[in-house]
Write a protein that holds these residues in place. Structure first.
Motif, PDB file in Angstrom:
ATOM      1  N   LEU A 257       0.826  -1.204   0.000  1.00  0.00           N
ATOM      2  CA  LEU A 257       0.000   0.000   0.000  1.00  0.00           C
ATOM      3  C   LEU A 257       0.859   1.251   0.000  1.00  0.00           C
ATOM      4  N   ASP A 258       1.924   1.250   0.821  1.00  0.00           N
ATOM      5  CA  ASP A 258       2.785   2.433   0.944  1.00  0.00           C
ATOM      6  C   ASP A 258       3.489   2.725  -0.369  1.00  0.00           C
ATOM      7  N   ARG A 259       4.026   1.655  -0.957  1.00  0.00           N
ATOM      8  CA  ARG A 259       4.755   1.836  -2.211  1.00  0.00           C
ATOM      9  C   ARG A 259       3.836   2.419  -3.275  1.00  0.00           C
ATOM     10  N   GLU A 260       2.627   1.868  -3.383  1.00  0.00           N
ATOM     11  CA  GLU A 260       1.728   2.313  -4.440  1.00  0.00           C
ATOM     12  C   GLU A 260       1.231   3.740  -4.202  1.00  0.00           C
ATOM     13  N   SER A 261       0.936   4.082  -2.936  1.00  0.00           N
ATOM     14  CA  SER A 261       0.464   5.453  -2.676  1.00  0.00           C
ATOM     15  C   SER A 261       1.567   6.454  -2.980  1.00  0.00           C
ATOM     16  N   LEU A 262       2.798   6.113  -2.585  1.00  0.00           N
ATOM     17  CA  LEU A 262       3.920   7.014  -2.852  1.00  0.00           C
ATOM     18  C   LEU A 262       4.126   7.187  -4.357  1.00  0.00           C
ATOM     19  N   LEU A 263       4.077   6.064  -5.061  1.00  0.00           N
ATOM     20  CA  LEU A 263       4.283   6.117  -6.514  1.00  0.00           C
ATOM     21  C   LEU A 263       3.186   6.934  -7.183  1.00  0.00           C
ATOM     22  N   MET A 264       1.962   6.787  -6.654  1.00  0.00           N
ATOM     23  CA  MET A 264       0.836   7.516  -7.216  1.00  0.00           C
ATOM     24  C   MET A 264       1.080   9.022  -7.095  1.00  0.00           C
ATOM     25  N   ALA A 265       1.505   9.467  -5.896  1.00  0.00           N
ATOM     26  CA  ALA A 265       1.781  10.887  -5.674  1.00  0.00           C
ATOM     27  C   ALA A 265       2.953  11.345  -6.540  1.00  0.00           C
ATOM     28  N   GLN A 266       3.984  10.509  -6.576  1.00  0.00           N
ATOM     29  CA  GLN A 266       5.187  10.855  -7.337  1.00  0.00           C
ATOM     30  C   GLN A 266       4.868  10.993  -8.831  1.00  0.00           C
ATOM     31  N   ASN A 267       4.057  10.072  -9.340  1.00  0.00           N
ATOM     32  CA  ASN A 267       3.660  10.100 -10.745  1.00  0.00           C
ATOM     33  C   ASN A 267       2.885  11.351 -11.079  1.00  0.00           C
ATOM     34  N   GLN A 268       1.980  11.693 -10.169  1.00  0.00           N
ATOM     35  CA  GLN A 268       1.146  12.861 -10.367  1.00  0.00           C
ATOM     36  C   GLN A 268       2.009  14.113 -10.487  1.00  0.00           C
ATOM     37  N   LEU A 269       2.989  14.223  -9.576  1.00  0.00           N
ATOM     38  CA  LEU A 269       3.862  15.396  -9.588  1.00  0.00           C
ATOM     39  C   LEU A 269       4.761  15.398 -10.814  1.00  0.00           C
ATOM     40  N   ALA A 270       5.271  14.216 -11.173  1.00  0.00           N
ATOM     41  CA  ALA A 270       6.142  14.128 -12.358  1.00  0.00           C
ATOM     42  C   ALA A 270       5.365  14.564 -13.593  1.00  0.00           C
ATOM     43  N   PHE A 271       4.100  14.147 -13.650  1.00  0.00           N
ATOM     44  CA  PHE A 271       3.247  14.521 -14.783  1.00  0.00           C
ATOM     45  C   PHE A 271       3.094  16.037 -14.843  1.00  0.00           C
ATOM     46  N   GLN A 272       2.860  16.619 -13.657  1.00  0.00           N
ATOM     47  CA  GLN A 272       2.670  18.058 -13.554  1.00  0.00           C
ATOM     48  C   GLN A 272       3.923  18.801 -14.011  1.00  0.00           C
ATOM     49  N   VAL A 273       5.081  18.321 -13.568  1.00  0.00           N
ATOM     50  CA  VAL A 273       6.353  18.950 -13.953  1.00  0.00           C
ATOM     51  C   VAL A 273       6.516  18.901 -15.471  1.00  0.00           C
ATOM     52  N   ASP A 274       6.254  17.721 -16.055  1.00  0.00           N
ATOM     53  CA  ASP A 274       6.412  17.569 -17.496  1.00  0.00           C
ATOM     54  C   ASP A 274       5.478  18.507 -18.255  1.00  0.00           C
ATOM     55  N   VAL A 275       4.241  18.600 -17.768  1.00  0.00           N
ATOM     56  CA  VAL A 275       3.282  19.480 -18.441  1.00  0.00           C
ATOM     57  C   VAL A 275       3.742  20.928 -18.376  1.00  0.00           C
ATOM     58  N   GLN A 276       4.223  21.341 -17.198  1.00  0.00           N
ATOM     59  CA  GLN A 276       4.680  22.732 -17.047  1.00  0.00           C
ATOM     60  C   GLN A 276       5.869  23.019 -17.947  1.00  0.00           C
ATOM     61  N   LEU A 277       6.803  22.063 -18.021  1.00  0.00           N
ATOM     62  CA  LEU A 277       7.981  22.248 -18.867  1.00  0.00           C
ATOM     63  C   LEU A 277       7.577  22.338 -20.332  1.00  0.00           C
ATOM     64  N   LEU A 278       6.594  21.509 -20.698  1.00  0.00           N
ATOM     65  CA  LEU A 278       6.122  21.510 -22.079  1.00  0.00           C
ATOM     66  C   LEU A 278       5.468  22.841 -22.419  1.00  0.00           C
ATOM     67  N   ARG A 279       4.686  23.348 -21.486  1.00  0.00           N
ATOM     68  CA  ARG A 279       4.036  24.648 -21.699  1.00  0.00           C
ATOM     69  C   ARG A 279       5.077  25.742 -21.870  1.00  0.00           C
ATOM     70  N   ALA A 280       6.100  25.720 -21.008  1.00  0.00           N
ATOM     71  CA  ALA A 280       7.152  26.726 -21.077  1.00  0.00           C
ATOM     72  C   ALA A 280       7.864  26.656 -22.425  1.00  0.00           C
ATOM     73  N   GLU A 281       8.064  25.417 -22.893  1.00  0.00           N
ATOM     74  CA  GLU A 281       8.746  25.249 -24.178  1.00  0.00           C
ATOM     75  C   GLU A 281       7.900  25.802 -25.329  1.00  0.00           C
ATOM     76  N   PHE A 282       6.589  25.556 -25.254  1.00  0.00           N
ATOM     77  CA  PHE A 282       5.700  26.107 -26.277  1.00  0.00           C
ATOM     78  C   PHE A 282       5.730  27.636 -26.251  1.00  0.00           C
ATOM     79  N   ASN A 283       5.777  28.192 -25.051  1.00  0.00           N
ATOM     80  CA  ASN A 283       5.832  29.644 -24.920  1.00  0.00           C
ATOM     81  C   ASN A 283       7.111  30.206 -25.527  1.00  0.00           C
ATOM     82  N   ARG A 284       8.222  29.489 -25.276  1.00  0.00           N
ATOM     83  CA  ARG A 284       9.500  29.938 -25.845  1.00  0.00           C
ATOM     84  C   ARG A 284       9.437  29.928 -27.368  1.00  0.00           C
TER      85      ARG A 284
END
Lengths: 120, 148
Positions: free
Chosen positions: A82-109
């Motif tokens: 349970l711990d591993r999966e909950s942590l991974l779930m949170a980590q994935n969510q944040l990684a996704f968010q980071v990637d989206v933000q970086l992609l947006r910044a790149e489009f803006n550039r």
């Protein structure tokens, strides 16, 4: 790669794909937390990303999900942590968010370059 | 992996866990039931979970092309609800209408503690899967941000 697809965009889109694949596996592991005999599965993110960024893009095999080694198995043969999966779930969510933000910044550039540097 | 596929996976688990909670509740409610339509006392029921293989065409095709390496996410389902084979508990109650010749009544072999633990397990698993749905929702909303 095309004129408007920068290397960073390419990498980020592959990373987003892999992150959602991984989230799918986490969801599956969590869904089967009470299924007897079920073994938790995951992908090797680094390895899969390197493979996805390889040369022969047309012949990309789908990511390989493997059983996660080193998890403690319960008496019913299930080893979802349970711990591993909950942590991974949170980590994935944040990684996704980071990637989206970086992609947006790149489009803006890119937009900025199209406008010749005259603002947005 | 389509992000919307995450809903199906987590949704299947929400359904399965609810069935499990319903069965545990039914066991608790019938812990003193001595008459059933099938005859005899109520029998404790248990759910059997089974991991569900992928069913979409794309995934099956990919699986066959890559030697089954991609057994994609599929979720869970309740494959069956089985009766607990434990024999009924016999209590001496000669005045009871269902007592047999020697005054014993058959009661279901149900332990309230066991059912409560099962109920709590189902509840926690339901919560966990509900947060997985939240995570998927957030990721989809995030990806819409790319368009802005």
């Amino acid at each position: 790669m095309t004129l408007v697809e920068t290397p960073l965009m390419h990498t980020l889109s592959r990373a987003l794909d892999l992150t959602s694949t991984r989230q799918g596996l986490v969801s599956q592991n969590v869904a089967n937390i009470d299924t007897p005999g079920y073994k938790a599965r995951d992908i090797d993110f680094r390895q899969e990303l390197q493979r996805a960024l390889g040369d022969d893009e047309a012949l990309q095999p789908a990511p390989v999900a493997r059983e996660v080694p080193g998890l403690v198995e319960r008496p019913d043969g299930n080893n979802v942590s349970l711990d591993r999966e909950s942590l991974l779930m949170a980590q994935n969510q944040l990684a996704f968010q980071v990637d989206v933000q970086l992609l947006r910044a790149e489009f803006n550039r890119l937009q900025q370059a199209i406008n010749g540097g005259n603002g947005q | 992996m389509n992000l919307f596929g995450l809903f199906q996976i987590s949704g299947s688990a929400l359904t399965a866990e609810r069935v499990r909670a319903e069965v545990a509740t039914s066991n608790l409610a019938n812990s003193e039931t001595t008459r059933t339509p099938e005859g005899g006392p109520y029998r404790r029921r248990m759910v059997v979970f089974n991991s569900r293989p992928a069913s979409s065409f794309r995934l099956l095709l990919a699986g066959s092309l890559y030697n089954g390496s991609l057994q994609e996410a599929g979720g869970v389902r309740v494959s069956q609800v089985v009766d607990d084979p434990t024999p009924p508990l016999r209590r001496y109650e000669p005045g009871h209408p269902d007592a047999d010749g020697s005054g014993y009544v058959d009661y279901p072999a149900i332990s309230p503690v066991q059912e409560m633990v099962d109920l709590m397990g189902a509840e926690r698993a339901y919560e966990l899967n509900a947060s997985a749905v939240q995570a998927a929702k957030q990721m989809i909303q995030q990806s819409l941000q790319i368009l802005k």
